[in-house]
Design a protein around this motif. Structure first.
Motif, PDB file in Angstrom:
ATOM      1  N   UNK A  66     -62.645   6.201  54.193  1.00 23.53           N
ATOM      2  CA  UNK A  66     -62.233   7.048  55.391  1.00 23.53           C
ATOM      3  C   UNK A  66     -62.762   8.341  55.184  1.00 23.53           C
ATOM      4  N   UNK A  67     -63.544   8.744  54.180  1.00 23.27           N
ATOM      5  CA  UNK A  67     -64.168  10.254  54.336  1.00 23.27           C
ATOM      6  C   UNK A  67     -65.192  10.330  55.232  1.00 23.27           C
ATOM      7  N   UNK A  68     -65.917   9.225  55.453  1.00 25.76           N
ATOM      8  CA  UNK A  68     -67.312   9.141  56.192  1.00 25.76           C
ATOM      9  C   UNK A  68     -67.335  10.012  57.430  1.00 25.76           C
ATOM     10  N   UNK A  69     -66.358   9.743  58.116  1.00 28.25           N
ATOM     11  CA  UNK A  69     -66.313  10.487  59.637  1.00 28.25           C
ATOM     12  C   UNK A  69     -66.589  11.982  59.199  1.00 28.25           C
ATOM     13  N   UNK A  70     -65.604  12.550  58.257  1.00 29.14           N
ATOM     14  CA  UNK A  70     -65.735  13.825  58.237  1.00 29.14           C
ATOM     15  C   UNK A  70     -66.873  14.632  57.255  1.00 29.14           C
ATOM     16  N   UNK A  71     -67.346  13.575  56.328  1.00 20.50           N
ATOM     17  CA  UNK A  71     -68.558  13.772  55.514  1.00 20.50           C
ATOM     18  C   UNK A  71     -69.446  12.985  55.723  1.00 20.50           C
ATOM     19  N   UNK A  72     -70.287  12.826  56.782  1.00 19.80           N
ATOM     20  CA  UNK A  72     -71.172  11.996  57.114  1.00 19.80           C
ATOM     21  C   UNK A  72     -72.530  11.896  55.861  1.00 19.80           C
ATOM     22  N   UNK A  73     -72.251  12.807  54.903  1.00 19.70           N
ATOM     23  CA  UNK A  73     -73.204  12.742  53.886  1.00 19.70           C
ATOM     24  C   UNK A  73     -72.852  11.862  52.679  1.00 19.70           C
ATOM     25  N   UNK A  74     -71.587  11.107  53.007  1.00 15.11           N
ATOM     26  CA  UNK A  74     -70.911  10.053  52.011  1.00 15.11           C
ATOM     27  C   UNK A  74     -71.633   8.845  52.511  1.00 15.11           C
ATOM     28  N   UNK A  75     -72.111   7.856  51.691  1.00 11.06           N
ATOM     29  CA  UNK A  75     -72.530   6.530  52.065  1.00 11.06           C
ATOM     30  C   UNK A  75     -72.090   5.513  50.983  1.00 11.06           C
ATOM     31  N   UNK A  76     -71.128   4.654  51.408  1.00 12.83           N
ATOM     32  CA  UNK A  76     -70.874   3.655  50.568  1.00 12.83           C
ATOM     33  C   UNK A  76     -71.455   2.233  50.716  1.00 12.83           C
TER      34      UNK A  76
END
Ligand SMILES: Cc1ncc(COP(=O)(O)O)c(C=O)c1O
Length: 517
Positions: free
Chosen positions: A199-209
């Motif tokens: 759920x953080x990806x949209x706000x923090x696009x530097x997160x990759x899961x």
């Protein structure tokens, strides 16, 4: 031949997990954090169906699975890319974002492929250590290390092999501070932890899961993983992954797994809410130090350095760990309740040497107790009851030590001479012996009730010394007998009671009592 491979590759070691002989191992594999049961039947059927479509010659096509996965994950289909296991996902991410001499942070100890991928790229690896005391995530050190030269930070969540969970808040802190770096959040064990950075990806696009179908879904041999990221990055990854890196057998299985997710969830629930607490309770009770884990495995400190070998010899394979801050530990994967009961039982018997005992009454339980005459004082009166040989053999097979405990009124008196007791008794023991059954101890109270001795059941005088000398496994030991005195005796020595109807079937009584299941 001159070896003209890159110097840094020549200097690397290949990642060689201890796989050899695993497939042929006849016991329980608790060493690779796999699902310990085969995937659901529908998944197996989907694989068989695919093999009969006559489409083996056609190249793979992925669209449907990515849509289905997107729904499962809760993102758009263009935010997902499937990979050949999450190992490939990790590799692609390192290749997309790092080059030689870039710094990467890998909180350590962690999963081998992170180091492997970083070394292939020639990265400089910083390894802040999980804290020795409780193996918690070194958040302050990680935050302190972030600077412009750091291109990628690994957050393995939960971490393999420590089981450590990193809070979503800490992941946010890292993503904020490292806004020009990539935060690779490995969620291989997401189904077990239930915690996700997606759920953080949209706000923090530097997160990759990264995630996998190798663990909860049980498709390790087929190799299906996936990456969840902003669609801008997915487009970059698609340039690195080959168009056919995931094969169609794997795809069919993955599809069917998602269709039958309830079965996957049932397995996860059993592991996390039943089997894992049971193992933790066992470790607590026996003072085995272990680390709190949010995944389907537990890292623990064995009682001695022979534990791994002894468990393996007794059909249970674990993974030894010997990295910084987790020296001489073992990692046990958690499977079903039944499998973990077996793990506990072997650990108890082989490592803790706490054998389980079956305290068995004699007359009316093992041999016929005449109603009219009082004692079994001749061979003619000896009759071994139904199900006794079968039941005793089964107890032996299940690792019980056999103890006979009996009240024999007035042995040695004129009405019951010692020899009259011994002749049928010895005959009975010789029949048992012929069947491979031996008793570890035989306790006979020779007194009459009127003598008020301290050894007549339900009193415990006969076994007092024995119980002090032998560490008995009270959870697993039991008393089986046909009288209220036997029941009370069980209570007095603190073990379970298994009721046997006088002169009934011994094997059936063991089954009814839950000893043989
Ligand atoms: C943390 C972690 N990430 C990734 C993987 C690799 O999984 P896969 O089978 O999808 O390559 C594992 C496997 O053990 C793991 O523990």
């Amino acid at each position: 031949m001159k070896n003209i491979a890159l110097q840094r590759i020549k200097e690397m070691k290949s990642y060689n997990p201890p796989l050899s002989g695993r497939r042929g191992f006849s016991g329980i594999l608790l060493d690779f954090n796999e699902r310990t049961l085969p995937p659901p039947l529908k998944v197996q059927k989907a694989i068989q169906d695919f093999l009969t479509t006559n489409k083996l010659q056609v190249y793979p096509e992925y669209g449907g699975l990515e849509k289905k996965l997107a729904k499962y994950v809760g993102v758009n289909a263009d935010q997902i890319m499937i990979t050949n296991g999450s190992d490939q996902a990790i590799d692609i991410i390192f290749r997309t974002f790092t080059k030689t001499d870039d710094t990467v942070i890998i909180p350590t100890p962690s999963f081998a492929m992170f180091y492997q991928s970083a070394q292939i790229m020639g990265n400089k690896i910083l390894t802040p250590l999980y804290k020795k005391a409780d193996l918690s995530f070194p958040i302050n050190e990680v935050l302190g290390m972030i600077n412009k030269s750091v291109k990628l930070i690994v957050v393995c969540n939960p971490n393999n092999p420590t089981g450590t969970l990193v809070s979503i808040n800490d992941i946010k802190k890292i993503a904020q501070k490292a806004s020009n770096s990539i935060v690779l959040v490995d969620e291989a064990y997401f189904e077990f932890s239930g915690v996700s950075a997606v759920p953080l990806i949209n706000k923090y696009p530097n997160i990759i899961v990264t995630r996998t179908l190798s663990k909860a879904f049980g498709l390790a041999s087929l190799r299906v993983g996936y990456i969840v990221a902003s669609n801008i990055y997915i487009n970059e990854f698609l340039k690195i992954r080959g168009p056919y890196d995931v094969n169609m057998v794997a795809l069919s299985a993955a599809f069917a797994s998602l269709e039958d997710f309830k079965k996957i969830q049932n397995y996860v629930d059993e592991v996390m809410t039943k089997a894992k607490p049971m193992v933790e309770e066992f470790f607590n009770k026996n003072d085995v130090t272990y680390y709190s884990s949010s995944a389907n495995f537990i890292l623990f400190k064995p009682n001695n350095n022979q534990v791994g070998r002894l468990l393996k010899e007794n059909g249970i394979l674990l993974r030894p760990q010997d990295k910084t801050n987790i020296e001489n530990t073992l990692r046990v994967s958690i499977g079903t309740v039944k499998q973990m009961k077996q793990f506990i039982e072997v650990y108890e018997n082989v490592i803790l040497s706490k054998p389980k005992y079956a305290f068995l009454d004699r007359d009316g339980t093992l041999i016929f107790e005449p109603q009219d005459t009082f004692q079994i004082d001749s061979i003619e009166k000896l009759r071994i009851l139904d199900g006794v040989i079968k039941g005793l053999k089964e107890l032996n097979n299940r690792g019980y030590e056999l103890i006979m405990i009996s009240n024999q009124n007035g042995i040695g008196t004129a009405s019951f001479p010692k020899a009259n007791f011994e002749i049928p008794q010895n005959k009975m023991l010789s029949i048992f012996k012929k069947n491979g059954i031996t008793f570890k101890e035989i306790f006979i109270c020779p007194h009459l009730p009127s003598e008020n001795c301290n050894c007549r059941k339900p009193k415990t005088g006969l076994v007092e010394k024995f119980l002090i000398k032998n560490q008995i496994n009270k959870d697993k030991s039991f008393v089986c007998g046909d009288r209220p005195t036997d029941k009370l005796f069980a209570k007095n020595i603190g073990v379970k009671f298994v009721y046997m109807q006088t002169n009934g079937n011994f094997y059936n009584a063991l089954m009814k009592g839950g000893i043989i299941v």
